[in-house]
Enzyme design. Structure first.
Site, PDB file in Angstrom:
ATOM      1  N   HIS A 102       0.837  -1.193   0.000  1.00 42.31           N
ATOM      2  CA  HIS A 102       0.000   0.000   0.000  1.00 42.31           C
ATOM      3  C   HIS A 102       0.873   1.244   0.000  1.00 42.31           C
ATOM      4  O   HIS A 102       2.026   1.211   0.397  1.00 42.31           O
ATOM      5  CB  HIS A 102      -0.979   0.015   1.180  1.00 42.31           C
ATOM      6  CG  HIS A 102      -0.352  -0.051   2.529  1.00 42.31           C
ATOM      7  ND1 HIS A 102       0.211  -1.207   3.042  1.00 42.31           N
ATOM      8  CD2 HIS A 102      -0.194   0.903   3.484  1.00 42.31           C
ATOM      9  CE1 HIS A 102       0.677  -0.955   4.255  1.00 42.31           C
ATOM     10  NE2 HIS A 102       0.452   0.320   4.554  1.00 42.31           N
ATOM     11  N   HIS A 104       0.967   5.395   1.030  1.00 43.53           N
ATOM     12  CA  HIS A 104       0.401   6.463   1.852  1.00 43.53           C
ATOM     13  C   HIS A 104       0.564   7.779   1.105  1.00 43.53           C
ATOM     14  O   HIS A 104       1.673   8.115   0.676  1.00 43.53           O
ATOM     15  CB  HIS A 104       1.160   6.605   3.174  1.00 43.53           C
ATOM     16  CG  HIS A 104       1.066   5.420   4.074  1.00 43.53           C
ATOM     17  ND1 HIS A 104       0.243   5.393   5.179  1.00 43.53           N
ATOM     18  CD2 HIS A 104       1.717   4.229   4.055  1.00 43.53           C
ATOM     19  CE1 HIS A 104       0.391   4.232   5.797  1.00 43.53           C
ATOM     20  NE2 HIS A 104       1.276   3.509   5.136  1.00 43.53           N
TER      21      HIS A 104
END
Length: 138
Positions: A102, A104
């Protein structure tokens, strides 16, 4: 280490856990971080299963990076941030806490320090509002 398909992001991708969804397509899910380091902290979670950047399929990476850029621009506009920090952690010693790749997108503001990673839970009403505002800019 092998990918664990029971991680929290895998559960969110399968619809087994809730999130403040911003956007979703065939490559990724975009959602608000419920432990934001700054107002507007957003996550881009590729749908392809991998622990992190180190074991990700290069094709999955090339498909998701344009979305990361779009989200960064939308978040910067919505939050009136002075800059954007893009973070991506690989393995626990580097700060990774959820072992699904992922990215950010964290707004940065002149003279304001970022909050600690995964420290305080955000307000659900504010996160839902931000999710809708960022979605409208995408």
């Amino acid at each position: 280490m092998a990918y664990d398909p029971t991680n929290i992001f895998a559960k969110i991708l399968k619809g087994e856990m809730p999130c403040h969804k911003v956007y979703e397509d065939e490559t990724a899910l975009v959602m608000m971080d419920i432990f934001p380091q700054a107002k507007g902290h957003t996550l881009i979670i590729p749908k392809a299963a991998s622990r992190n950047l180190l074991d990700a399929d290069p094709a999955a990476l090339s498909a998701v990076i344009p979305l990361v850029q779009r989200v960064a621009n939308a978040v910067k506009t919505v939050t009136n941030a002075d800059g954007i920090r893009l973070a991506q952690f690989n393995e626990a010693p580097a700060g990774q806490t959820v072992f699904h790749l992922h990215f950010h997108v964290i707004p940065a503001y002149e003279g304001q320090a970022l909050g600690a990673h995964a420290s305080g839970r955000g307000d659900d009403a504010e996160l839902a509002t931000l999710a809708a505002e960022v979605a409208a800019k995408l």
